[in-house]
Motif scaffolding. Structure first.
Motif, PDB file in Angstrom:
ATOM      1  N   ALA A 113       0.833  -1.204   0.000  1.00 55.37           N
ATOM      2  CA  ALA A 113       0.000   0.000   0.000  1.00 55.37           C
ATOM      3  C   ALA A 113       0.870   1.257   0.000  1.00 55.37           C
ATOM      4  O   ALA A 113       0.568   2.235  -0.701  1.00 55.37           O
ATOM      5  CB  ALA A 113      -0.918  -0.014   1.217  1.00 55.37           C
ATOM      6  N   ALA A 173       2.294   1.719  -3.439  1.00 54.53           N
ATOM      7  CA  ALA A 173       1.296   2.196  -4.393  1.00 54.53           C
ATOM      8  C   ALA A 173       1.185   3.716  -4.352  1.00 54.53           C
ATOM      9  O   ALA A 173       1.019   4.370  -5.392  1.00 54.53           O
ATOM     10  CB  ALA A 173      -0.054   1.556  -4.099  1.00 54.53           C
ATOM     11  N   GLN A 174       1.281   4.295  -3.161  1.00 55.72           N
ATOM     12  CA  GLN A 174       1.182   5.750  -3.033  1.00 55.72           C
ATOM     13  C   GLN A 174       2.361   6.456  -3.698  1.00 55.72           C
ATOM     14  O   GLN A 174       2.236   7.622  -4.105  1.00 55.72           O
ATOM     15  CB  GLN A 174       1.107   6.134  -1.554  1.00 55.72           C
ATOM     16  CG  GLN A 174      -0.165   5.657  -0.856  1.00 55.72           C
ATOM     17  CD  GLN A 174      -0.169   6.002   0.621  1.00 55.72           C
ATOM     18  OE1 GLN A 174       0.858   6.372   1.205  1.00 55.72           O
ATOM     19  NE2 GLN A 174      -1.340   5.891   1.240  1.00 55.72           N
ATOM     20  N   ARG A 219       0.672   1.763  -9.941  1.00 57.68           N
ATOM     21  CA  ARG A 219      -0.086   2.010  -8.712  1.00 57.68           C
ATOM     22  C   ARG A 219      -1.232   1.016  -8.556  1.00 57.68           C
ATOM     23  O   ARG A 219      -1.457   0.461  -7.475  1.00 57.68           O
ATOM     24  CB  ARG A 219      -0.651   3.438  -8.718  1.00 57.68           C
ATOM     25  CG  ARG A 219      -1.312   3.830  -7.388  1.00 57.68           C
ATOM     26  CD  ARG A 219      -2.000   5.169  -7.505  1.00 57.68           C
ATOM     27  NE  ARG A 219      -3.213   5.065  -8.313  1.00 57.68           N
ATOM     28  CZ  ARG A 219      -3.932   6.107  -8.734  1.00 57.68           C
ATOM     29  NH1 ARG A 219      -3.527   7.331  -8.460  1.00 57.68           N
ATOM     30  NH2 ARG A 219      -5.029   5.918  -9.443  1.00 57.68           N
ATOM     31  N   ASP A 220      -1.946   0.772  -9.653  1.00 57.96           N
ATOM     32  CA  ASP A 220      -3.066  -0.174  -9.587  1.00 57.96           C
ATOM     33  C   ASP A 220      -2.586  -1.576  -9.251  1.00 57.96           C
ATOM     34  O   ASP A 220      -3.228  -2.298  -8.469  1.00 57.96           O
ATOM     35  CB  ASP A 220      -3.809  -0.180 -10.924  1.00 57.96           C
ATOM     36  CG  ASP A 220      -4.614   1.095 -11.146  1.00 57.96           C
ATOM     37  OD1 ASP A 220      -4.769   1.868 -10.184  1.00 57.96           O
ATOM     38  OD2 ASP A 220      -5.070   1.313 -12.285  1.00 57.96           O
ATOM     39  N   THR A 267      -1.657  -1.698  -5.565  1.00 59.54           N
ATOM     40  CA  THR A 267      -2.881  -1.622  -4.753  1.00 59.54           C
ATOM     41  C   THR A 267      -3.580  -2.973  -4.719  1.00 59.54           C
ATOM     42  O   THR A 267      -4.072  -3.414  -3.662  1.00 59.54           O
ATOM     43  CB  THR A 267      -3.833  -0.550  -5.322  1.00 59.54           C
ATOM     44  OG1 THR A 267      -3.181   0.727  -5.285  1.00 59.54           O
ATOM     45  CG2 THR A 267      -5.111  -0.474  -4.509  1.00 59.54           C
TER      46      THR A 267
END
Length: 380
Positions: free
Chosen positions: A353, A356-357, A365-366, A369
């Motif tokens: 997580a 991803a940020q 990012r997807d 996530t």
């Protein structure tokens, strides 16, 4: 209309005009005008000598521009007589043009844009679309770049390493707009390999071919990323792989190892494995050792930590990772992967997580996530 031929001839024609006395910016503008005229005229009246035709038209455009310029008197001798029509000179200045477009005084983005325009023969609109910027913005960037290098002597030696980095930047942009930049980078690198006999040029070409061979499998139909271990290897382009390996082997045989050859060797080992489980991670670690020696790059050491984790176990990879700066791009993603391999799923989910940020693009990012969500959804 053979647009590939036009783009291939572009650097040679610019070089001829510069040899005749045109400054680089004026020569490039004149050749672009000639290309536009060729697109209009050639379909109904194709020339017997395309290169000679482009030279003649571009030179006339340059003369017209020069004669109308307020500085005409300073160039009087240059424009006094127009060379008689005939076959274009056999001198090929393509290599010098590569060096000029990758001049150290240019920023990487300017060098890329100028290379695509002057060496690649792309229009400003095509380049702007590929980089997702307004055409006016790209035109300004190219114009500034041309002004920067216009005073540089055309016969000065250039830095091959700088040219290769520019081409690699182009390759990594992939596909956008109506221009396939990965394919364009391969075309330009092939052209460079003809102009200069250098093992690192061959190494970069091999690396590009080996990466390009996997292109069709890198994303799912919905556009989501597919990691290397999950790609359908039956869809990899075996022709490109074979060509890349052959070029790499010839380069390595010259015993002048460089970073692109080492990267290509790693890519070849991935391509050679029938399945992800059969990847020779021990050899890959050895090639990363060579890359660290050649570059000292923290990013290379980050990738090496992943390889060590595959070869010697996740904890060995985490030990390597602990020696690096945690602010490195993708550090959190690498640690998440190794923590998951080591069985620490709670920490892995948190790190996915976090990664991803910090992801550099939407697809990455997807993907990260989804990895975090996958682990968080596990039964407690």
């Amino acid at each position: 209309m053979d647009e590939d031929l036009l783009r291939t001839l572009t650097p040679a024609v610019i070089g001829i005009l510069v040899r005749r006395g045109a400054d680089f910016a004026a020569a490039e503008d004149a050749v672009q005008d000639a290309l536009v005229e060729a697109v209009r005229a050639w379909p109904t009246d194709p020339p017997r000598d395309p290169k000679g035709w482009l030279v003649a038209v571009a030179w006339r455009r340059f003369l017209d521009s020069t004669r109308s310029d307020a500085a005409r008197r300073r160039r009087e001798d240059l424009v006094e007589e127009e060379p008689a029509p005939g076959p274009a000179p056999g001198v090929d200045d393509t290599l010098q043009l590569y060096f000029l477009c990758a001049h150290p005084s240019l920023t990487p983005s300017s060098a890329v844009a100028l290379t695509l325009r002057a060496v690649g023969g792309l229009t400003t609109r095509q380049i702007a679309q590929a980089y997702l910027v307004p055409e006016a913005t790209m035109a300004q960037r190219i114009s500034r770049a041309k002004r920067t290098v216009s005073g540089v002597r055309f016969d000065q030696p250039g830095d091959v390493a700088t040219v290769l980095r520019v081409l690699y930047l182009v390759f990594n942009e992939g596909y956008s707009g109506d221009v396939d930049l990965s394919a364009e980078a391969i075309r330009l690198t092939r052209q460079l390999a003809v102009a200069i006999d250098h093992p690192e040029v061959a190494g970069l070409l091999a690396l590009m071919l080996l990466h390009h061979a996997r292109r069709a499998t890198r994303t799912a139909p919905d556009g989501s990323l597919v990691p290397l271990a999950e790609q359908d290897r039956s869809r990899w382009d075996t022709g490109l792989i074979a060509e890349g390996v052959e070029i790499l082997q010839a380069a390595l045989a010259r015993d002048r190892l460089g970073e692109f050859q080492a990267q290509a060797a790693i890519a070849a080992l991935h391509a050679d494995a029938p399945t992800a489980a059969e990847t020779d991670w021990v050899q890959i670690v050895e090639w990363y050792d060579e890359l660290v020696r050649l570059t000292g790059s923290p990013v290379v050491r980050l990738n090496r930590a992943v390889a060590v984790g595959e070869a010697d176990g996740a904890r060995a990879g985490l030990a390597e990772l602990a020696e690096l700066d945690a602010s490195l791009p993708r550090y959190a993603a690498v640690e998440a992967y190794l923590r998951e391999r080591d069985g620490d799923l709670e920490a892995a989910a948190r790190l996915y997580a976090e990664a991803a940020q910090k992801a550099a693009n939407l697809a990455e990012r997807d993907y990260l996530t989804r990895q975090a969500a996958r682990l968080n959804a596990r039964p407690s």
